[in-house]
Design an enzyme around this catalytic site. Structure first.
Site, PDB file in Angstrom:
ATOM      1  N   ALA A   1      42.324  38.205  51.530  1.00  0.00           N
ATOM      2  CA  ALA A   1      40.876  38.359  51.603  1.00  0.00           C
ATOM      3  C   ALA A   1      40.202  37.047  51.244  1.00  0.00           C
ATOM      4  O   ALA A   1      40.720  36.266  50.449  1.00  0.00           O
ATOM      5  CB  ALA A   1      40.394  39.468  50.666  1.00  0.00           C
ATOM      6  N   ASP A   2      39.047  36.836  51.845  1.00  0.00           N
ATOM      7  CA  ASP A   2      38.219  35.691  51.489  1.00  0.00           C
ATOM      8  C   ASP A   2      37.047  36.095  50.611  1.00  0.00           C
ATOM      9  O   ASP A   2      36.531  35.283  49.856  1.00  0.00           O
ATOM     10  CB  ASP A   2      37.715  35.006  52.760  1.00  0.00           C
ATOM     11  CG  ASP A   2      38.823  34.229  53.446  1.00  0.00           C
ATOM     12  OD1 ASP A   2      38.908  33.022  53.232  1.00  0.00           O
ATOM     13  OD2 ASP A   2      39.608  34.862  54.180  1.00  0.00           O
ATOM     14  N   ARG A   3      36.640  37.352  50.726  1.00  0.00           N
ATOM     15  CA  ARG A   3      35.612  37.882  49.828  1.00  0.00           C
ATOM     16  C   ARG A   3      35.641  39.400  49.915  1.00  0.00           C
ATOM     17  O   ARG A   3      35.742  39.966  51.001  1.00  0.00           O
ATOM     18  CB  ARG A   3      34.230  37.360  50.198  1.00  0.00           C
ATOM     19  CG  ARG A   3      33.148  37.727  49.190  1.00  0.00           C
ATOM     20  CD  ARG A   3      31.758  37.217  49.608  1.00  0.00           C
ATOM     21  NE  ARG A   3      31.709  35.781  49.746  1.00  0.00           N
ATOM     22  CZ  ARG A   3      30.786  35.004  49.187  1.00  0.00           C
ATOM     23  NH1 ARG A   3      29.869  35.537  48.405  1.00  0.00           N
ATOM     24  NH2 ARG A   3      30.778  33.700  49.409  1.00  0.00           N
TER      25      ARG A   3
ATOM     26  N   ALA B   1      36.063  40.786  53.693  1.00  0.00           N
ATOM     27  CA  ALA B   1      36.039  39.739  54.715  1.00  0.00           C
ATOM     28  C   ALA B   1      37.385  39.026  54.707  1.00  0.00           C
ATOM     29  O   ALA B   1      37.881  38.617  53.662  1.00  0.00           O
ATOM     30  CB  ALA B   1      34.918  38.740  54.437  1.00  0.00           C
TER      31      ALA B   1
END
Length: 364
Positions: A231-233, A241
């Site tokens: 995950a990036d966020r 995201a």
């Protein structure tokens, strides 16, 4: 895209500040920005701003910059509360204070990177245990190991070491509970076929690459026990995201009742935003979606090819790149209702049956 992967981006940003300041302390004469705490802050502020804005989707980067800014803020608060010195004694004390702050920034920058490997191994173990337990609860025979699908690249090339989602796959392999790892090519930048392929081959983990459009067919023809992604966020409600194509895989996994698991450090959780609609999505240059990169293996008309000769090739006709001719977001958002569990170094947050959100604060 020289450095990618949310944890690696954060580590590099923090280490770049640590390296920059370390070199500055050894220069002769001493740079003017080291004369006072105020000049140090004024010098670093635009650098922090530039780093923070370079990759907007990956929240880890913002967290790393916030930690470094926190060192400066703490020093300013301490300076304000101290009794002012006079004359030469005051100048010496101020210089000593700047030195200690610089050393604190260097230590904090290095800590951002150093902490990553240990927590990745913890997440790998926790996530692998959850996937095994879930498979057994659902009646699967795990004696021959599990088949797991992943998206993009989340290993040592995307972190400071071991990896997040790929760390789960690595741990399953290490304990003899992985039958095969499947991974998508992850177009248009091909992080899967270029990076994950290399990592799995290097680790000698049984693996199979598939095109992004083959996920549904894979689920129809093979027993897949889990999908694991990084995950990036992650928003407060669990919306996640991650690399473009993750949402597609989650939708198909839901259709086939395959648990979809997100693995990320606590630094990726963003409890300040309620849901995925508030996550900024980075858009890459349109031309990137029209190119492929790799080693030349053949050439029309014959002729010798140098070993490991590389090329970047345009595979589409010339398109109206600046007039909506190409749609090229780097990330998409997977709604939490499609996610079975979110793994961090603090534990596992599961989505309750019929629930449409996940309480990520439990593992923050």
């Amino acid at each position: 895209m020289k450095i990618r992967g949310a944890p690696a981006i954060a580590s590099l940003a923090a280490l770049s500040i640590a390296s920059y300041l370390s070199r500055a302390t050894k220069q002769t004469p001493t740079p003017a920005f080291l004369d006072s705490l105020e000049s140090l802050e004024a010098h670093l502020a635009p650098i922090f701003d530039h780093l923070y804005s370079s990759r907007p989707t990956a929240v880890n980067l913002g967290g790393a910059i916030a930690r470094l800014r926190g060192v400066l803020a703490s020093a300013k608060e301490k300076q304000t509360s101290n009794v002012a010195y006079d004359g030469a004694d005051g100048a010496a004390a101020a210089h000593s204070s700047v030195e200690s702050v610089v050393q604190g920034l260097i230590a904090e920058g290095r800590a951002v990177a150093d902490e990553d490997v240990g927590r990745n191994k913890t997440m790998g173990r926790i996530g692998a245990d959850w996937i095994l337990d879930n498979a057994q609860k659902n009646g699967f025979d795990t004696s021959n190991g599990l088949n797991v699908l992943t998206v993009c690249n989340t290993g040592s090339l995307a972190t400071s070491g071991y990896g997040t989602a790929l760390g789960i796959i690595t741990h399953l392999h290490e304990v003899g509970k992985l039958r095969r790892a499947y991974y998508t090519q992850s177009t248009p930048y091909h992080q899967g076929s270029r990076l994950t392929a290399l990592e799995l081959k290097t680790l000698q983990i049984p693996s199979t690459m598939i095109c992004d459009s083959m996920v549904g067919s894979l689920f129809q023809h093979e027993s897949i026990h889990a999908v694991v992604v990084g995950a990036d966020r992650v928003a407060k409600n669990g919306d996640t995201a991650n690399k473009i194509g993750t949402y597609n895989a989650a939708v198909i996994a839901k259709r086939h009742r395959v648990p979809f698991v997100v693995c990320c450090p606590v630094s990726t959780l963003d409890l300040s935003i309620p849901d995925g609609s508030a996550i900024p999505i980075e858009y890459r240059p349109p031309i990137e979606a029209c190119l492929v990169r790799g080693r030349i293996v053949s050439r029309e008309g014959g002729g010798g090819i140098e070993e490991a000769a590389q090329a970047i090739v345009q595979i589409t006709p010339d398109l109206a790149l600046e007039d909506h001719g190409v749609f090229n977001p780097s990330f998409d958002v997977t709604p939490s209702e499609l996610i079975a569990a979110i793994v961090t170094e603090k534990g596992v947050a599961e989505r309750a049956p019929q629930a449409t959100s996940i309480s990520v604060s439990e593992v923050s």
